[in-house]
Design an enzyme around this catalytic site. Structure first.
Site: not given
Length: 393
Positions: A57, A79, A159, A229, A253, A258, A275, A279
């Protein structure tokens, strides 16, 4: 065939080394090659001869990057998001694109669960008495919902896109039978966990979704978790809220801008990381596997490998439980596999020594619950660990 791949893609060499040699020797000129690169500094000149480009990303894929390349046929992102990809440009050039939706959804859900058990222990909270609000019902939100259901924790999902799709679904019963609520309902929950992509414009934008206006709705005793994000929360508005003395507990996170981070916000967070929620070794490696499968399909060949071929055993591969399930056991199980406090400590100590990207690049191996087999010593014990994702014989 020349395949360029981000150096932080696990098992890329194992998956793709054979593919890059396909069709070699036809004209005796081009040699197959598998070329790693640094995602943040990739240039057009570097990938001018790429047939396949595999990114994460942090790499923007657009005309500026590919204008020197007249042969590329496949771009993959290992990603879940696509906001770093100029999809219209790729379509205009008939370049096949594949992302890896859901590849790290389990990893992110387990990050959230680790954060919850840490905060529950820190503030003497009973998790079963909390209500969790999930913003985003896609892959990650769904995985989190499944784990909360396994724990008997009440939760709500916001959502609007999926809610609209559900209304248009004419099947009986509907394919998606979840109940969706407005954002204001989620913002009233004890815990708010954000799992949406970055969307700028349109009917349902998420850029600065959690702005000063929505932050003003929060209570002092709530927990706000962002592992999607960085631009979804207005970091400056959040800092203003905290400097004014608001008690909302923050787990971040992801960060606006960034790899640059709003340094003044860090002391106000309960947990701060670079972030890395997605991971886990499995989460990152699933991205590699999904792109491998897509490229095999593009080349009309049968995939030879799957992720299980490459995953090592966990440091603690199996344990036996001789008691029934409770919050203390949950705390122990989660932290045994992943204790988010480790990453929080590294972030605070090393961010301005190593830098944001270096923390991500050098992230230590972390496994998912599924890497550990949990054996129950009695059939009368609850199977909650297995429903949380721990393996069973």
């Amino acid at each position: 065939m020349k395949i360029y791949f981000d150096e932080n893609m696990p098992f890329a060499k194992e998956f793709f080394s054979e593919l890059c040699h396909l069709n070699n020797g036809i004209d005796g000129e081009e040699q197959g090659e598998l070329v790693p690169f640094s995602g943040r500094t990739l240039t057009a000149a570097q990938v001018a001869d790429a047939d396949v480009l595999l990114v994460r990303s942090i790499t923007q894929v657009n005309e500026q990057l590919l204008h020197l390349n007249d042969k590329i046929s496949f771009v993959g992102s290992a990603t879940i998001g696509t906001d770093h990809i100029d999809l219209s440009y790729l379509a205009k050039r008939n370049i096949t694109f594949q992302s890896a939706p859901g590849c790290n959804a389990i990893s992110v859900a387990e990050y959230v669960l680790s954060a919850l058990v840490v905060l529950a222990e820190r503030y003497l909270l009973t998790l079963s008495s909390l209500t969790v609000g999930i913003v985003g019902g896609g892959n990650t939100g769904t995985r989190l919902s499944e784990k909360l259901t396994a724990l008997g924790i009440q939760h709500k999902i916001c959502d609007p896109l999926l809610a609209e799709k559900q209304k248009q679904d004419k099947s009986h019963p509907p394919t998606d039978q979840r109940h969706y609520v407005p954002l204001v309902d989620v913002l009233a929950c004890d815990v708010i966990s954000l799992h949406v992509p970055k969307v700028v414009g349109g009917e349902h934008p998420t850029n600065k979704l959690i702005n000063a206006e929505n932050l003003a709705l929060l209570r002092e005793d709530q927990i706000l978790i962002s592992a999607c994000r960085g631009d979804v929360i207005d970091n400056h508005a959040l800092l203003a809220l905290k400097t004014a003395g608001h008690g909302v507990k923050i787990v971040l996170d992801v960060w606006q801008g960034e790899p640059d981070v709003l340094e003044a916000l860090i002391p106000y967070t309960e947990i701060a990381t670079a972030h890395i929620a997605g991971y886990s070794l499995e989460g990152k490696a699933r991205g590699s596997e999904m792109l491998y499968q897509a490229l095999c399909q593009q080349l009309a060949i049968t995939p030879k490998y799957q992720l299980a071929n490459f995953l090592p055993s966990a440091s603690i591969p199996a344990i036996e439980i001789n008691q029934d399930f409770n919050q203390i056991l949950l705390n122990q199980l989660v932290k045994m596999v992943y204790d988010v406090r480790r990453d929080d400590a590294i972030f605070r100590q090393q961010l301005f020594v190593q830098g944001f990207d270096s923390l991500r690049k050098n992230y230590p191996v972390r496994r998912e619950f599924s890497a550990v087999t949990v054996n129950l010593s009695s059939t009368t014990y609850s199977d909650v660990p297995h429903r949380l994702g721990f393996n069973k014989n």
